[in-house]
Design a protein around this motif. Structure first.
Motif, PDB file in Angstrom:
ATOM      1  N   TYR A   1      94.593  -8.856 -23.602  1.00 34.04           N
ATOM      2  CA  TYR A   1      93.590  -7.894 -23.167  1.00 34.04           C
ATOM      3  C   TYR A   1      92.261  -8.629 -23.048  1.00 34.04           C
ATOM      4  N   VAL A   2      91.688  -8.585 -21.859  1.00 35.80           N
ATOM      5  CA  VAL A   2      90.481  -9.359 -21.575  1.00 35.80           C
ATOM      6  C   VAL A   2      89.335  -8.396 -21.271  1.00 35.80           C
ATOM      7  N   THR A   3      88.204  -8.588 -21.924  1.00 35.89           N
ATOM      8  CA  THR A   3      87.016  -7.780 -21.640  1.00 35.89           C
ATOM      9  C   THR A   3      85.931  -8.690 -21.075  1.00 35.89           C
ATOM     10  N   VAL A   4      85.360  -8.300 -19.931  1.00 34.21           N
ATOM     11  CA  VAL A   4      84.269  -9.075 -19.339  1.00 34.21           C
ATOM     12  C   VAL A   4      83.036  -8.184 -19.313  1.00 34.21           C
ATOM     13  N   LYS A   5      82.024  -8.582 -20.097  1.00 34.64           N
ATOM     14  CA  LYS A   5      80.791  -7.810 -20.213  1.00 34.64           C
ATOM     15  C   LYS A   5      79.746  -8.560 -19.398  1.00 34.64           C
ATOM     16  N   MET A   6      79.130  -7.905 -18.420  1.00 36.47           N
ATOM     17  CA  MET A   6      78.127  -8.606 -17.599  1.00 36.47           C
ATOM     18  C   MET A   6      77.093  -7.617 -17.087  1.00 36.47           C
ATOM     19  N   LEU A   7      75.979  -8.151 -16.580  1.00 36.85           N
ATOM     20  CA  LEU A   7      74.937  -7.278 -16.051  1.00 36.85           C
ATOM     21  C   LEU A   7      75.479  -6.490 -14.864  1.00 36.85           C
TER      22      LEU A   7
ATOM     23  N   GLY B   1      75.640  -4.503 -11.222  1.00 32.73           N
ATOM     24  CA  GLY B   1      75.184  -4.916  -9.908  1.00 32.73           C
ATOM     25  C   GLY B   1      76.221  -5.699  -9.121  1.00 32.73           C
ATOM     26  N   ARG B   2      77.322  -6.074  -9.785  1.00 31.66           N
ATOM     27  CA  ARG B   2      78.385  -6.740  -9.031  1.00 31.66           C
ATOM     28  C   ARG B   2      79.062  -5.736  -8.106  1.00 31.66           C
ATOM     29  N   THR B   3      79.498  -6.206  -6.936  1.00 30.46           N
ATOM     30  CA  THR B   3      80.184  -5.347  -5.966  1.00 30.46           C
ATOM     31  C   THR B   3      81.652  -5.179  -6.370  1.00 30.46           C
ATOM     32  N   GLU B   4      82.281  -4.190  -5.751  1.00 34.79           N
ATOM     33  CA  GLU B   4      83.708  -4.002  -6.007  1.00 34.79           C
ATOM     34  C   GLU B   4      84.506  -5.226  -5.520  1.00 34.79           C
ATOM     35  N   ASP B   5      84.049  -5.879  -4.449  1.00 39.53           N
ATOM     36  CA  ASP B   5      84.722  -7.105  -3.997  1.00 39.53           C
ATOM     37  C   ASP B   5      84.658  -8.208  -5.057  1.00 39.53           C
ATOM     38  N   GLN B   6      83.508  -8.332  -5.709  1.00 44.33           N
ATOM     39  CA  GLN B   6      83.404  -9.349  -6.760  1.00 44.33           C
ATOM     40  C   GLN B   6      84.309  -9.010  -7.945  1.00 44.33           C
ATOM     41  N   LYS B   7      84.367  -7.726  -8.282  1.00 41.89           N
ATOM     42  CA  LYS B   7      85.226  -7.308  -9.398  1.00 41.89           C
ATOM     43  C   LYS B   7      86.709  -7.515  -9.061  1.00 41.89           C
TER      44      LYS B   7
ATOM     45  N   MET C   1      75.732 -14.850 -20.567  1.00 40.08           N
ATOM     46  CA  MET C   1      76.183 -13.789 -19.659  1.00 40.08           C
ATOM     47  C   MET C   1      76.946 -14.450 -18.506  1.00 40.08           C
ATOM     48  N   PRO C   2      78.144 -14.009 -18.187  1.00 41.21           N
ATOM     49  CA  PRO C   2      78.968 -12.979 -18.819  1.00 41.21           C
ATOM     50  C   PRO C   2      79.567 -13.410 -20.170  1.00 41.21           C
ATOM     51  N   TYR C   3      79.962 -12.392 -20.930  1.00 44.65           N
ATOM     52  CA  TYR C   3      80.617 -12.569 -22.224  1.00 44.65           C
ATOM     53  C   TYR C   3      82.047 -12.070 -22.092  1.00 44.65           C
TER      54      TYR C   3
ATOM     55  N   SER D   1      82.969 -17.749 -13.413  1.00 47.55           N
ATOM     56  CA  SER D   1      81.801 -18.360 -12.787  1.00 47.55           C
ATOM     57  C   SER D   1      81.871 -18.261 -11.264  1.00 47.55           C
ATOM     58  N   GLU D   2      83.022 -18.594 -10.692  1.00 47.44           N
ATOM     59  CA  GLU D   2      83.114 -18.608  -9.221  1.00 47.44           C
ATOM     60  C   GLU D   2      83.170 -17.211  -8.610  1.00 47.44           C
ATOM     61  N   THR D   3      83.674 -16.224  -9.361  1.00 48.06           N
ATOM     62  CA  THR D   3      83.822 -14.909  -8.723  1.00 48.06           C
ATOM     63  C   THR D   3      82.595 -14.006  -8.897  1.00 48.06           C
ATOM     64  N   VAL D   4      81.827 -14.191  -9.966  1.00 51.66           N
ATOM     65  CA  VAL D   4      80.660 -13.308 -10.120  1.00 51.66           C
ATOM     66  C   VAL D   4      79.356 -14.083 -10.016  1.00 51.66           C
ATOM     67  N   ASP D   5      79.459 -15.327  -9.586  1.00 52.52           N
ATOM     68  CA  ASP D   5      78.256 -16.096  -9.265  1.00 52.52           C
ATOM     69  C   ASP D   5      77.350 -16.296 -10.486  1.00 52.52           C
ATOM     70  N   ALA D   6      77.968 -16.772 -11.562  1.00 49.80           N
ATOM     71  CA  ALA D   6      77.220 -17.059 -12.788  1.00 49.80           C
ATOM     72  C   ALA D   6      77.419 -18.545 -13.101  1.00 49.80           C
ATOM     73  N   PRO D   7      76.381 -19.251 -13.518  1.00 48.37           N
ATOM     74  CA  PRO D   7      76.573 -20.660 -13.863  1.00 48.37           C
ATOM     75  C   PRO D   7      77.494 -20.785 -15.081  1.00 48.37           C
ATOM     76  N   PRO D   8      78.422 -21.763 -15.066  1.00 47.53           N
ATOM     77  CA  PRO D   8      79.387 -21.885 -16.177  1.00 47.53           C
ATOM     78  C   PRO D   8      78.705 -22.038 -17.539  1.00 47.53           C
ATOM     79  N   GLU D   9      77.513 -22.605 -17.576  1.00 46.86           N
ATOM     80  CA  GLU D   9      76.863 -22.795 -18.894  1.00 46.86           C
ATOM     81  C   GLU D   9      76.424 -21.467 -19.502  1.00 46.86           C
ATOM     82  N   ASN D  10      76.454 -20.405 -18.706  1.00 49.55           N
ATOM     83  CA  ASN D  10      76.110 -19.079 -19.242  1.00 49.55           C
ATOM     84  C   ASN D  10      77.335 -18.266 -19.665  1.00 49.55           C
TER      85      ASN D  10
END
Lengths: 61, 61, 61, 61, 61, 61
Positions: free
Chosen positions: D3-9, D11-17, E1-3, E29-38
């Protein structure tokens, strides 16, 4: 690190959240010897209709 | 104590949540020997666009 | 779906956990209209030295 | 399971998700030897006003 | 972020966890456009006696 | 209510945890106007081999 999550009923103002983040970060940093720049705080707002105590939904309490 | 979190797809009515809190509290209380007044239930509503299974977003399924 | 997490103080027996899973699954299934085979229960055991209430570590209480 | 949880700000689009769920499921499946149909991904969207770093609310940063 | 939190049955080797962290970080990192160090990854190991499905403790399954 | 979770690397002493619970409870109580007897703190200890940053397991860092 550390990562702190504060779950509470919704309705707090942004001023209260600002103070919460400032004071909780200081409290964690000084007690577990972590630099404040490493402390992350997540706030989670709960609705009363999503909280139950003693078998009762809090929107009914 | 105990603290119970129920994560489920959004759309349940307040009546369903009321029944959920009542029945889950009773189930926890009787099986782990905790007084019902100490049982806390958190409900978390998920959107289908925030849930993935088998590599597929459930809003597409 | 639903996913249920029960966080409680360590020390419960496997028999208590078996009963907890059985009864909580039934309670969730019947109240939110989900088939029991879709209900997942996670149990998390806490140490008293990792729980604080009213500003006091519970291993001191 | 897993089970994987991804917590992020937010504003991501449905395509990104959609891409996130696909790629994360593949990454988990191949590295811990779990069939993809058993991998569940939960996405949690955070508001900037619910995230603090270094003592500062990120809606102020 | 992301966590990212990955909850799975215990028993994975450190090599599997190393690969998991590397691949999941890249996927996020590649799908939600976040730098890997975050990207932060938390792994949670579960015992079979703390996991229930379909009303049954998995240590019995 | 509020419920606070502090996730950090293992190795803190019981004295540090005692101070953490005391100071965090005070910080939460005074900033969001909640009586201290309602503040619950959960501490979660993480192993370095269960934490990844920038794609690297922290037991290797």
């Amino acid at each position: 690190m550390p990562y702190v999550t504060v779950k509470m009923l919704e309705g707090r103002t942004e001023d209260q959240k600002r103070a919460l983040v400032e004071k909780v970060t200081a409290a964690v940093s000084e007690t577990v010897d972590a630099p404040p720049e490493n402390v992350v705080v997540f706030i989670e707002d709960m609705k009363k209709s999503n909280l139950g105590k003693n078998g009762k939904l809090q929107s009914d309490a």
